[in-house]
Design a protein around this motif. Structure first.
Motif, PDB file in Angstrom:
ATOM      1  N   GLN A  74      14.232   7.230   1.335  1.00 14.61           N
ATOM      2  CA  GLN A  74      13.470   6.771   2.024  1.00 14.61           C
ATOM      3  C   GLN A  74      12.663   8.568   2.868  1.00 14.61           C
ATOM      4  O   GLN A  74      11.801   7.965   2.931  1.00 14.61           O
ATOM      5  CB  GLN A  74      13.833   5.576   2.863  1.00 14.61           C
ATOM      6  N   ARG A  75      13.544   8.402   3.034  1.00 16.29           N
ATOM      7  CA  ARG A  75      13.596  10.148   3.319  1.00 16.29           C
ATOM      8  C   ARG A  75      13.153  11.436   3.246  1.00 16.29           C
ATOM      9  O   ARG A  75      11.724  11.708   3.262  1.00 16.29           O
ATOM     10  CB  ARG A  75      14.659  10.801   4.560  1.00 16.29           C
ATOM     11  N   MET A  76      13.320  10.713   1.535  1.00 12.80           N
ATOM     12  CA  MET A  76      13.185  11.876   0.479  1.00 12.80           C
ATOM     13  C   MET A  76      11.463  10.936   0.087  1.00 12.80           C
ATOM     14  O   MET A  76      10.968  12.039  -0.256  1.00 12.80           O
ATOM     15  CB  MET A  76      13.803  11.608  -0.683  1.00 12.80           C
ATOM     16  N   LEU A  77      11.391  10.571   0.140  1.00  8.96           N
ATOM     17  CA  LEU A  77      10.358  10.220  -0.715  1.00  8.96           C
ATOM     18  C   LEU A  77       9.087  10.087   0.633  1.00  8.96           C
ATOM     19  O   LEU A  77       7.609  10.107   0.254  1.00  8.96           O
ATOM     20  CB  LEU A  77      10.290   8.121  -1.283  1.00  8.96           C
ATOM     21  N   LYS A  99       0.887  -1.087   0.177  1.00  7.11           N
ATOM     22  CA  LYS A  99       0.382  -0.319   0.250  1.00  7.11           C
ATOM     23  C   LYS A  99       0.956   1.311   0.139  1.00  7.11           C
ATOM     24  O   LYS A  99       0.634   2.681  -0.856  1.00  7.11           O
ATOM     25  CB  LYS A  99      -1.550  -0.231   0.990  1.00  7.11           C
ATOM     26  N   TYR A 100       1.987   0.987   0.063  1.00 11.32           N
ATOM     27  CA  TYR A 100       2.823   2.495   0.730  1.00 11.32           C
ATOM     28  C   TYR A 100       3.065   2.511  -0.447  1.00 11.32           C
ATOM     29  O   TYR A 100       3.604   3.418  -1.302  1.00 11.32           O
ATOM     30  CB  TYR A 100       4.205   1.748   1.559  1.00 11.32           C
ATOM     31  N   PHE A 101       3.678   1.337  -1.371  1.00 10.46           N
ATOM     32  CA  PHE A 101       4.492   1.513  -2.286  1.00 10.46           C
ATOM     33  C   PHE A 101       3.468   1.856  -3.457  1.00 10.46           C
ATOM     34  O   PHE A 101       3.887   3.056  -4.143  1.00 10.46           O
ATOM     35  CB  PHE A 101       4.878   0.500  -3.418  1.00 10.46           C
ATOM     36  N   GLN A 102       2.189   1.626  -3.760  1.00 10.35           N
ATOM     37  CA  GLN A 102       1.109   2.332  -4.751  1.00 10.35           C
ATOM     38  C   GLN A 102       0.808   3.740  -4.225  1.00 10.35           C
ATOM     39  O   GLN A 102       0.726   4.732  -5.040  1.00 10.35           O
ATOM     40  CB  GLN A 102      -0.012   1.150  -4.146  1.00 10.35           C
ATOM     41  N   LEU A 103       0.629   3.918  -3.341  1.00 14.77           N
ATOM     42  CA  LEU A 103       0.165   5.488  -2.538  1.00 14.77           C
ATOM     43  C   LEU A 103       1.505   6.258  -2.956  1.00 14.77           C
ATOM     44  O   LEU A 103       1.745   7.672  -3.880  1.00 14.77           O
ATOM     45  CB  LEU A 103       0.503   6.053  -1.030  1.00 14.77           C
ATOM     46  N   LEU A 104       3.044   5.912  -2.813  1.00 13.72           N
ATOM     47  CA  LEU A 104       4.107   6.374  -3.478  1.00 13.72           C
ATOM     48  C   LEU A 104       3.723   6.955  -5.025  1.00 13.72           C
ATOM     49  O   LEU A 104       4.148   7.902  -5.178  1.00 13.72           O
ATOM     50  CB  LEU A 104       5.433   5.534  -3.007  1.00 13.72           C
ATOM     51  N   LEU A 105       3.780   5.614  -5.571  1.00 14.99           N
ATOM     52  CA  LEU A 105       3.793   5.861  -7.403  1.00 14.99           C
ATOM     53  C   LEU A 105       2.778   7.020  -7.654  1.00 14.99           C
ATOM     54  O   LEU A 105       2.927   7.669  -8.421  1.00 14.99           O
ATOM     55  CB  LEU A 105       2.733   3.932  -8.034  1.00 14.99           C
ATOM     56  N   GLY A 106       1.645   6.401  -6.932  1.00 18.75           N
ATOM     57  CA  GLY A 106       0.287   7.485  -6.861  1.00 18.75           C
ATOM     58  C   GLY A 106       0.884   9.057  -6.882  1.00 18.75           C
ATOM     59  O   GLY A 106       0.954  10.048  -7.959  1.00 18.75           O
ATOM     60  N   GLN A 107       1.531   9.804  -5.945  1.00 23.56           N
ATOM     61  CA  GLN A 107       2.066  10.459  -5.362  1.00 23.56           C
ATOM     62  C   GLN A 107       3.305  11.317  -6.113  1.00 23.56           C
ATOM     63  O   GLN A 107       3.308  12.333  -7.139  1.00 23.56           O
ATOM     64  CB  GLN A 107       3.100  11.204  -4.705  1.00 23.56           C
ATOM     65  N   ILE A 108       4.518  10.577  -7.003  1.00 24.81           N
ATOM     66  CA  ILE A 108       5.612  10.297  -7.832  1.00 24.81           C
ATOM     67  C   ILE A 108       4.531  10.912  -9.530  1.00 24.81           C
ATOM     68  O   ILE A 108       4.658  12.159  -9.871  1.00 24.81           O
ATOM     69  CB  ILE A 108       6.061   9.446  -7.852  1.00 24.81           C
ATOM     70  N   ASN A 110       8.814   1.296 -13.926  1.00 22.23           N
ATOM     71  CA  ASN A 110       9.138   0.614 -13.724  1.00 22.23           C
ATOM     72  C   ASN A 110      10.112  -0.360 -13.153  1.00 22.23           C
ATOM     73  O   ASN A 110      10.063  -1.473 -13.137  1.00 22.23           O
ATOM     74  CB  ASN A 110      11.515   0.916 -14.870  1.00 22.23           C
ATOM     75  N   ALA A 111       8.515   0.235 -11.676  1.00 26.80           N
ATOM     76  CA  ALA A 111       9.353  -0.146 -10.604  1.00 26.80           C
ATOM     77  C   ALA A 111       7.977  -1.246 -10.570  1.00 26.80           C
ATOM     78  O   ALA A 111       6.684  -0.683 -10.573  1.00 26.80           O
ATOM     79  CB  ALA A 111       9.432   0.629  -9.192  1.00 26.80           C
ATOM     80  N   PHE A 112       7.571  -2.070 -10.252  1.00 27.22           N
ATOM     81  CA  PHE A 112       6.738  -3.214  -9.731  1.00 27.22           C
ATOM     82  C   PHE A 112       6.749  -3.323  -8.009  1.00 27.22           C
ATOM     83  O   PHE A 112       6.061  -4.541  -7.474  1.00 27.22           O
ATOM     84  CB  PHE A 112       6.377  -4.633 -10.225  1.00 27.22           C
ATOM     85  N   SER A 113       7.998  -2.826  -6.939  1.00 25.41           N
ATOM     86  CA  SER A 113       7.493  -3.090  -6.018  1.00 25.41           C
ATOM     87  C   SER A 113       8.731  -2.357  -5.371  1.00 25.41           C
ATOM     88  O   SER A 113       8.872  -0.702  -5.678  1.00 25.41           O
ATOM     89  CB  SER A 113       8.171  -4.304  -5.525  1.00 25.41           C
ATOM     90  N   LEU A 114       8.470  -2.054  -4.282  1.00 26.98           N
ATOM     91  CA  LEU A 114       9.002  -0.585  -3.374  1.00 26.98           C
ATOM     92  C   LEU A 114      11.109  -1.019  -3.451  1.00 26.98           C
ATOM     93  O   LEU A 114      11.282  -0.086  -3.593  1.00 26.98           O
ATOM     94  CB  LEU A 114       8.373  -0.677  -1.928  1.00 26.98           C
ATOM     95  N   GLU A 115      10.710  -1.964  -3.031  1.00 29.08           N
ATOM     96  CA  GLU A 115      12.908  -2.852  -3.276  1.00 29.08           C
ATOM     97  C   GLU A 115      12.847  -2.028  -4.140  1.00 29.08           C
ATOM     98  O   GLU A 115      14.227  -1.254  -4.829  1.00 29.08           O
ATOM     99  CB  GLU A 115      13.040  -3.902  -3.295  1.00 29.08           C
ATOM    100  N   GLU A 116      12.406  -2.534  -5.949  1.00 28.82           N
ATOM    101  CA  GLU A 116      12.567  -1.784  -7.326  1.00 28.82           C
ATOM    102  C   GLU A 116      12.331   0.171  -7.449  1.00 28.82           C
ATOM    103  O   GLU A 116      13.303   0.136  -8.195  1.00 28.82           O
ATOM    104  CB  GLU A 116      11.333  -2.118  -8.134  1.00 28.82           C
ATOM    105  N   LEU A 117      11.462   0.470  -6.183  1.00 27.17           N
ATOM    106  CA  LEU A 117      11.520   1.646  -6.983  1.00 27.17           C
ATOM    107  C   LEU A 117      13.028   2.586  -5.754  1.00 27.17           C
ATOM    108  O   LEU A 117      13.576   3.481  -6.619  1.00 27.17           O
ATOM    109  CB  LEU A 117      10.489   2.208  -5.639  1.00 27.17           C
ATOM    110  N   LEU A 118      13.445   1.803  -4.517  1.00 29.13           N
ATOM    111  CA  LEU A 118      14.587   2.492  -3.813  1.00 29.13           C
ATOM    112  C   LEU A 118      15.439   1.917  -4.746  1.00 29.13           C
ATOM    113  O   LEU A 118      17.007   2.764  -5.204  1.00 29.13           O
ATOM    114  CB  LEU A 118      14.412   1.483  -2.905  1.00 29.13           C
ATOM    115  N   SER A 119      15.244   0.547  -5.746  1.00 26.03           N
ATOM    116  CA  SER A 119      17.202   0.134  -6.520  1.00 26.03           C
ATOM    117  C   SER A 119      17.386   1.485  -7.692  1.00 26.03           C
ATOM    118  O   SER A 119      18.181   1.958  -8.189  1.00 26.03           O
ATOM    119  CB  SER A 119      16.892  -0.821  -6.968  1.00 26.03           C
TER     120      SER A 119
END
Length: 414
Positions: free
Chosen positions: A303-306, A245-254, A281-290
């Motif tokens: 992580q703090r920036m996000l 859910k965190y990942f999805q909210l982050l994508l929406g905000q970005i 191109n990310a399908f998970s939080l880990e992929e977004l961070l990477s």
């Protein structure tokens, strides 16, 4: 009443924290323990496993007397700002001592490091920035520079071990604040800060415990018996952080806001395209961070920036709060002994202590006056923290159990 301060996250409260609590009381001859605890977002920029009230309840049943929330901008910040906000909060409450765990376990050694950092802050900052641009990690860069500056050649590992890093920053913050709080350290025992394996005597790191919970492994031997039912109940009702859910909210905000984020705290200028590309191109939080990690941006900084991007933390507001300090403190939980301590120090407090937010506007008006910059700044701190709670409720596995206005009525007591 002598009070010892603890700077904590309790994510979740475990046997190592219980050891720290007991040793703190013993080593300082304190009658009361006062924990300043991060709220829904933590020092490394991650959302907490459990909401702040659940973690405060864990601390209370384990024996902590007072749990105060570290205000959001400081809680989700780098070690220097995190430490300064926590020390300012403890000083405002009138504690007599601060006890923290460290790999060193030697307060004189850590104090020398803190003094070295304080006295050479400008040159250390300049040299650290240069090494970071070359891809050296922050702890290694800081350790290398301070070791070179040290007249007695302190070992560089002292500056790179995670609890030592925070302890040194606590000591530096005490000096910056000209505080009379007496600092004490105890050796950290059991698993290391980032270790995922259980340590000796049933003491594991919070990281390791969270990993076991993800893998549906038992943690019954790693948490105090009084705390376990609270954790089990939170899990059973879905009141735990859901990474997807965190990942999805982050994508929406970005996708919605990345092109207009230059005024947000920690969001680098020129990173908009990179954010969008990583998100697409990310399908998970880990992929977004990477996808965002680079020599200049560490994982923790990302992580703090996000978190800042999701919460809409304006750069100017955060910097103003850092300059002026917390405008009020939020009481999450207290024991009967804690209530006596708070009552005994009421006249010494320089900023308001709020039990819940039902009367916060009237309290802030009375303390600061309506037409003052301090009152407006306090309202901005309040609005940011209310937003943090509302967003955090959307990150729970069962978001229906998260009351988005809980700040206005919750106050735990025993």
């Amino acid at each position: 009443m002598r009070a010892v301060g603890l700077i904590t996250e309790y994510n979740p409260f475990h046997n190592g924290h219980l050891h720290h609590l007991r040793e703190s009381l013993c080593n300082t001859d304190a009658e009361v323990s006062v924990a300043v605890m991060s709220g829904h977002f933590l020092q490394r920029g991650e959302p907490a496993l459990l909401d702040k009230w659940t973690r405060a309840e864990m601390a209370l049943v384990a024996g902590v007397d007072v749990v105060i929330e570290l205000p959001l901008p400081w809680a989700c910040s780098s070690a220097p700002d995190f430490s300064r906000g926590a020390v300012q909060s403890l000083a405002a409450l009138g504690v007599d001592s601060l006890c923290f765990g460290s790999e060193s376990g030697k307060i004189e050694q850590l104090q020398r490091c803190a003094d070295l950092l304080y006295e050479n802050e400008t040159i250390v900052a300049e040299k650290t920035a240069k090494l970071l641009r070359r891809g050296v990690s922050y702890p290694l860069a800081r350790g290398k520079i301070l070791s070179a500056l040290s007249p007695d050649t302190l070992e560089s590992r002292i500056f790179t071990e995670p609890n030592n890093i925070l302890g040194i920053e606590y000591l530096k913050a005490l000096r910056l604040c000209d505080s009379m709080i007496q600092a004490v350290t105890i050796p950290r025992i059991g698993a290391g800060y980032h270790d995922t394996d259980s340590g000796a005597d049933g003491i594991a790191s919070a990281t390791g415990i969270r990993q076991k919970l993800v893998e549906s492994e038992s943690v019954s031997d790693l948490l105090p018996p009084t705390v376990l039912p609270i954790l089990h109940q939170a899990i059973a009702h879905g009141r735990v952080f859901a990474e997807n859910k965190y990942f999805q909210l982050l994508l929406g905000q970005i996708f919605h806001n990345s092109a207009d984020s230059s005024d947000l705290w920690l969001v680098e200028n020129g990173i908009e395209n990179r954010l969008l590309n990583a998100a697409e191109n990310a399908f998970s939080l880990e992929e977004l961070l990477s996808g965002l990690k680079s020599r200049q941006l560490t994982r923790t900084r990302i992580q703090r920036m996000l978190a800042s991007l999701l919460l809409g933390m304006k750069r100017n507001l955060v910097l103003q709060l850092f300059a002026d300090g917390p405008q009020y403190l939020h009481l999450l939980a207290t024991s009967a002994q804690g209530q006596k301590f708070l009552a005994s120090r009421r006249k010494q407090r320089s900023i308001p202590l709020i039990q819940n937010f039902s009367r916060i506007y009237a309290i802030l008006k009375r303390h600061y006056g309506v037409e003052t910059s301090a009152y407006r700044l306090a309202l901005q701190q309040l609005n940011l923290e209310l937003k943090g709670t509302k967003i955090y409720t959307l990150l729970l596995q069962n978001y229906a159990v998260g009351n988005r206005n809980r700040d206005f009525f919750e106050s735990l007591r025993t």
